[in-house]
Design a protein around this motif. Structure first.
Motif, mmCIF file in Angstrom:
data_model
loop_
_atom_site.group_PDB
_atom_site.id
_atom_site.type_symbol
_atom_site.label_atom_id
_atom_site.label_comp_id
_atom_site.label_asym_id
_atom_site.label_seq_id
_atom_site.Cartn_x
_atom_site.Cartn_y
_atom_site.Cartn_z
ATOM 1 N N SER A 227 -55.795 91.913 53.746
ATOM 2 C CA SER A 227 -56.941 91.941 54.653
ATOM 3 C C SER A 227 -58.214 91.673 53.857
ATOM 4 C CB SER A 227 -57.046 93.297 55.354
ATOM 5 O OG SER A 227 -58.328 93.462 55.950
ATOM 6 N N GLU A 228 -58.919 90.628 54.216
ATOM 7 C CA GLU A 228 -60.164 90.316 53.523
ATOM 8 C C GLU A 228 -61.224 91.360 53.814
ATOM 9 O OE1 GLU A 228 -60.457 88.065 51.244
ATOM 10 O OE2 GLU A 228 -58.389 87.387 51.567
ATOM 11 N N LEU A 229 -61.307 91.825 55.058
ATOM 12 C CA LEU A 229 -62.308 92.821 55.431
ATOM 13 C C LEU A 229 -62.103 94.132 54.676
ATOM 14 C CD1 LEU A 229 -62.441 92.279 59.302
ATOM 15 C CD2 LEU A 229 -64.282 91.791 57.675
ATOM 16 N N LEU A 230 -60.875 94.597 54.622
ATOM 17 C CA LEU A 230 -60.584 95.887 53.996
ATOM 18 C C LEU A 230 -60.613 95.796 52.475
ATOM 19 C CD1 LEU A 230 -57.717 96.964 56.400
ATOM 20 C CD2 LEU A 230 -60.081 97.788 56.409
ATOM 21 N N SER A 231 -60.166 94.690 51.941
ATOM 22 C CA SER A 231 -60.195 94.507 50.490
ATOM 23 C C SER A 231 -61.637 94.466 49.996
ATOM 24 C CB SER A 231 -59.458 93.230 50.100
ATOM 25 O OG SER A 231 -58.093 93.297 50.484
ATOM 26 N N LYS A 232 -62.516 93.856 50.756
ATOM 27 C CA LYS A 232 -63.937 93.839 50.392
ATOM 28 C C LYS A 232 -64.506 95.246 50.412
ATOM 29 C CE LYS A 232 -68.408 91.864 51.720
ATOM 30 N NZ LYS A 232 -69.123 90.986 52.689
ATOM 31 N N PHE A 233 -64.118 96.043 51.404
ATOM 32 C CA PHE A 233 -64.626 97.413 51.512
ATOM 33 C C PHE A 233 -64.157 98.266 50.338
ATOM 34 C CE2 PHE A 233 -64.002 101.827 52.753
ATOM 35 C CZ PHE A 233 -65.257 102.170 53.250
ATOM 36 N N TRP A 234 -62.869 98.187 49.980
ATOM 37 C CA TRP A 234 -62.284 99.065 48.964
ATOM 38 C C TRP A 234 -62.403 98.519 47.549
ATOM 39 C CZ3 TRP A 234 -61.279 103.995 49.218
ATOM 40 C CH2 TRP A 234 -61.029 104.581 50.464
ATOM 41 N N ASP A 306 -51.764 105.907 57.944
ATOM 42 C CA ASP A 306 -52.398 105.018 58.914
ATOM 43 C C ASP A 306 -53.887 105.344 58.994
ATOM 44 O OD1 ASP A 306 -53.097 106.701 61.294
ATOM 45 O OD2 ASP A 306 -50.935 107.008 61.375
ATOM 46 N N SER A 307 -54.634 104.441 59.598
ATOM 47 C CA SER A 307 -56.098 104.488 59.542
ATOM 48 C C SER A 307 -56.752 104.982 60.818
ATOM 49 C CB SER A 307 -56.619 103.082 59.277
ATOM 50 O OG SER A 307 -56.319 102.245 60.399
ATOM 51 N N TYR A 308 -55.948 105.201 61.861
ATOM 52 C CA TYR A 308 -56.444 105.495 63.211
ATOM 53 C C TYR A 308 -57.181 104.296 63.813
ATOM 54 C CZ TYR A 308 -54.931 110.331 63.131
ATOM 55 O OH TYR A 308 -54.152 111.473 63.104
ATOM 56 N N LEU A 309 -57.228 103.192 63.085
ATOM 57 C CA LEU A 309 -57.750 101.915 63.582
ATOM 58 C C LEU A 309 -59.174 102.015 64.105
ATOM 59 C CD1 LEU A 309 -54.527 100.430 65.227
ATOM 60 C CD2 LEU A 309 -55.630 99.728 63.091
ATOM 61 N N VAL A 310 -59.980 102.851 63.448
ATOM 62 C CA VAL A 310 -61.400 102.928 63.777
ATOM 63 C C VAL A 310 -62.208 102.362 62.617
ATOM 64 C CG1 VAL A 310 -60.953 105.007 65.136
ATOM 65 C CG2 VAL A 310 -61.842 105.226 62.815
ATOM 66 N N ASN A 311 -63.465 102.046 62.878
ATOM 67 C CA ASN A 311 -64.381 101.663 61.811
ATOM 68 C C ASN A 311 -64.960 102.930 61.211
ATOM 69 O OD1 ASN A 311 -63.986 98.918 62.118
ATOM 70 N ND2 ASN A 311 -65.716 98.645 63.493
ATOM 71 N N SER A 312 -64.448 103.309 60.049
ATOM 72 C CA SER A 312 -64.810 104.573 59.415
ATOM 73 C C SER A 312 -65.591 104.317 58.133
ATOM 74 C CB SER A 312 -63.545 105.376 59.099
ATOM 75 O OG SER A 312 -63.794 106.374 58.139
ATOM 76 N N PRO A 313 -66.682 105.052 57.903
ATOM 77 C CA PRO A 313 -67.421 104.878 56.641
ATOM 78 C C PRO A 313 -66.641 105.328 55.421
ATOM 79 C CG PRO A 313 -68.288 106.751 57.868
ATOM 80 C CD PRO A 313 -67.326 106.047 58.782
ATOM 81 N N ASN A 314 -65.593 106.129 55.617
ATOM 82 C CA ASN A 314 -64.755 106.579 54.513
ATOM 83 C C ASN A 314 -63.520 105.715 54.324
ATOM 84 O OD1 ASN A 314 -65.970 109.197 53.504
ATOM 85 N ND2 ASN A 314 -65.804 109.681 55.676
ATOM 86 N N VAL A 315 -62.894 105.324 55.403
ATOM 87 C CA VAL A 315 -61.605 104.642 55.333
ATOM 88 C C VAL A 315 -61.751 103.128 55.400
ATOM 89 C CG1 VAL A 315 -59.302 104.477 56.367
ATOM 90 C CG2 VAL A 315 -60.489 106.662 56.327
ATOM 91 N N GLY A 316 -62.774 102.651 56.103
ATOM 92 C CA GLY A 316 -62.996 101.214 56.157
ATOM 93 C C GLY A 316 -63.028 100.673 57.568
ATOM 94 N N PRO A 317 -63.353 99.386 57.724
ATOM 95 C CA PRO A 317 -63.497 98.768 59.052
ATOM 96 C C PRO A 317 -62.157 98.362 59.652
ATOM 97 C CG PRO A 317 -64.005 97.153 57.364
ATOM 98 C CD PRO A 317 -63.740 98.450 56.639
ATOM 99 N N TYR A 318 -61.341 99.354 59.968
ATOM 100 C CA TYR A 318 -59.998 99.047 60.459
ATOM 101 C C TYR A 318 -59.987 98.539 61.889
ATOM 102 C CZ TYR A 318 -57.288 100.447 56.409
ATOM 103 O OH TYR A 318 -56.704 100.479 55.156
ATOM 104 N N ASP A 319 -60.936 98.958 62.712
ATOM 105 C CA ASP A 319 -61.022 98.402 64.062
ATOM 106 C C ASP A 319 -61.307 96.903 63.970
ATOM 107 O OD1 ASP A 319 -62.140 97.531 66.626
ATOM 108 O OD2 ASP A 319 -62.139 99.640 67.183
ATOM 109 N N ASP A 320 -62.278 96.532 63.141
ATOM 110 C CA ASP A 320 -62.589 95.116 62.958
ATOM 111 C C ASP A 320 -61.390 94.367 62.394
ATOM 112 O OD1 ASP A 320 -65.133 95.655 63.847
ATOM 113 O OD2 ASP A 320 -66.056 95.631 61.850
ATOM 114 N N ALA A 321 -60.699 94.975 61.433
ATOM 115 C CA ALA A 321 -59.544 94.311 60.830
ATOM 116 C C ALA A 321 -58.433 94.106 61.858
ATOM 117 C CB ALA A 321 -59.030 95.122 59.649
#
Length: 577
Positions: A227-234, A306-321
């Motif tokens: 995931s480009e979005l999540l890899s950028k976040f982490w 799992d991430s709960y698929l939300v955009n979280s400031p701790n876990v990352g933009p999983y909803d967007d992903a």
């Protein structure tokens, strides 16, 4: 009051204790902490002094050539003949090593962080280190035990928000340190343990091998990509995936099919546990069964499986992903009806919450949600804790009486575990929320970022004291009931009759209580009046999913899709002969 703590040793020695199977466990320390809280009105327990039994844990260069930052554990078990029912890998490993018996109600284990520990150097676990369910090594009764050490390897994450964190990098095992590839462990050795004895040296020279992903078949396909979005976040590669279950004759047709996104904990199994042989498989492959595509989504992260698929400031933009990467990848590769009426979500427990969230926050994208035994849809009861009223997560105050909060129960009401015991298990598994466990991930997903870059917890895991500012953040961002109350005039018309909830009225973790609160409010709605459906199983535990088997549930989902199809749309995915 000042004399009462001096009675604790006599009280503890006089009280027998048992685990949930009835075998002696001597959970004296758990009781001491709770009784101390009752007597001292929440006063934190004193730190144990180092003495007696000590473990020194090391690893050789052959197992891991570089220094390790992470966490070491020592685990003790009376038996390695079999694993408890909570162990998800019990059927695949013989014998059941102590590391595989670690669970919420499992065997004693003790942990300590390590920083750049080199091969050949030793990390010490002694009586100053916290354990679960026994608080300290000195609480272990003398006897014969199987002893095993483990090393959970952390990786460095340079997150996009500027914080650098050391956490466990999931290896596609679902954030389980006991079985994560690359982690180290020692062979289980039976020995006599005396809490007053000296130093025991243990070498973690075994390495957990990589996960084997099942091969694709005619019916089951696997997807995994960076995931480009999540890899950028982490600041490190983060992967998304899916297991796709195709309908019968998929390769012999050109039609498009409805799709059911099945939510749940990380698993490499096919949706609905399809294996080609069980009863669900027979129905799925039968002549007159609705043809659909079912997909389980995989989104493990450094906090949880799992991430709960939300955009979280701790876990990352999983909803967007999910919306920009994972679903588009699936619906591009497979023939899917890409219209909301034919795109539904379903799941249980964590998956029940995710299904409700996705339908409520994306009502024009999904066409129905089947939410079984969901996690707390409002935070007035989160596994027994009322975050809106309780000042302490470990006990409730009734006038002058502090009473321990129960975390889990049997269907007859008998307590299994207290909130303090449940949270101590997580704290031993990993500090700073790095346990890979349920309550930690709620603070990670629903909470703000703390000054140290880890999540800011809703309560102190040592004392139980609740942080009302963090709870307010939870409420304002992720309380589904609060969200619906604030946005019903716009969200309500789109939800229509697209919400289905199922829960046992004796849910093991009290999760039925928040579901019932949501149910009660939805019944009062107007403009429009909610047509959400709720069903409760009499004396059913977690995770009751309704009175029908999965094969029948898929038929119910297909019938819902048929009722909501646009006028003139045909249904070749079911109208076959």
């Amino acid at each position: 009051m000042s004399r009462r703590p001096s009675l604790l040793p006599k009280l503890l020695s006089a009280i027998p204790a048992c685990d949930i199977t009835g075998s002696p466990m001597r959970w004296k320390s758990s009781f001491a902490l709770l009784l101390g809280a009752c007597l001292a009105h929440g006063e934190a327990p004193k730190t144990a002094t180092q003495r007696g039994l000590t473990f020194q844990i090391s690893f050789p260069t052959a197992a891991h050539a570089d220094p390790i930052t992470g966490r070491v554990f020592v685990i003790l078990s009376r038996d390695i003949a079999h694993c408890g029912p909570a162990d998800v890998v019990a059927a695949t490993m013989e014998p059941c090593e102590p590391r595989l018996q670690v669970s919420r109600t499992g065997v004693p284990f003790f942990g300590r962080d390590i920083n750049s520990l080199k091969p050949g150097e030793s990390a010490t676990i002694d009586n100053s280190d916290l354990g679960s369910p026994l608080a300290h090594l000195s609480d272990i009764p003398a006897g014969d035990y199987y002893v095993q050490a483990m090393v959970n390897v952390y990786s460095e994450f340079h997150r996009a928000d500027g914080h650098t964190l050391w956490m466990h990098d999931d290896q596609w095992e679902g954030q389980r340190w006991q079985r994560s590839p690359g982690n180290l462990y020692s062979k289980a050795v039976k020995m006599h343990i005396d809490p007053a004895s000296g130093t025991i040296r243990v070498i973690a020279d075994q390495v957990i091998p990589p996960v084997t992903v099942p091969a694709d078949t005619e019916y089951v396909k696997h997807i995994k990509f960076k995931s480009e979005l999540l890899s950028k976040f982490w600041g490190r590669p983060i992967y998304l995936g899916a297991v796709v279950l195709l309908p019968r004759d998929y390769d012999r047709t050109t039609i498009r099919y409805p799709i059911d996104y099945v939510q749940g904990h990380f698993s490499l199994e096919a949706p609905y546990r399809f294996d080609g042989q069980n009863e669900f498989s027979k129905a799925w492959m039968s002549d007159h069964y609705p043809r659909m595509i079912a997909v389980t989504l995989q989104h493990p992260n450094p906090y949880y499986d799992d991430s709960y698929l939300v955009n979280s400031p701790n876990v990352g933009p999983y909803d967007d992903a999910l919306m920009q990467e994972l679903i588009p990848a699936i619906e591009k590769q497979f023939r899917v009806i890409t219209e909301p009426y034919a795109r539904v979500v379903s799941g249980g427990s964590t998956g029940g919450w995710i299904s409700a969230y996705l339908q409520i926050f994306h009502p024009s994208f999904f066409g129905g949600a089947w939410c079984s035994c969901p996690d707390a849809v409002t935070f007035s009861d989160v596994e027994g804790v009322n975050f809106y009223k309780d000042d302490n997560a470990f006990f409730k105050m009734y006038d002058w009486r502090p009473v321990p909060t129960i975390n889990s129960r049997f269907t007859n009401g008998q307590a299994i575990q207290t909130s303090e015991q449940r949270n101590r298990y997580e704290l031993v598994s990993g500090d700073h929320g790095r346990s890979g466990e349920q309550i930690d991930v709620w603070s990670a997903v629903w909470g703000p970022v703390g000054e140290d870059g880890f999540f800011k917890p809703a309560f102190d895991k040592s004392t139980g004291k609740v942080d009302k500012d963090v709870v307010a953040y939870w409420r304002d961002h992720w309380d589904l009931l609060v969200y619906l109350k604030r946005n019903w005039s716009t969200v309500g018309p789109e939800l229509k009759d697209n919400l289905y909830f199922f829960a046992g009225d004796a849910d093991t973790y009290f999760l039925n209580n928040s579901t019932m609160e949501l149910d009660a409010w939805l019944k009062t709605t107007s403009a429009p009046h909610s047509q959400a459906k709720f069903m409760y199983g009499n004396l059913k535990p977690h995770c009751w999913q309704g009175p029908v088997m999965p094969a029948q549930r898929v038929i119910e989902i297909a019938q819902h899709i048929q009722r909501h199809k646009p006028e003139g749309a045909d249904t070749p995915w079911w109208d076959y002969r």
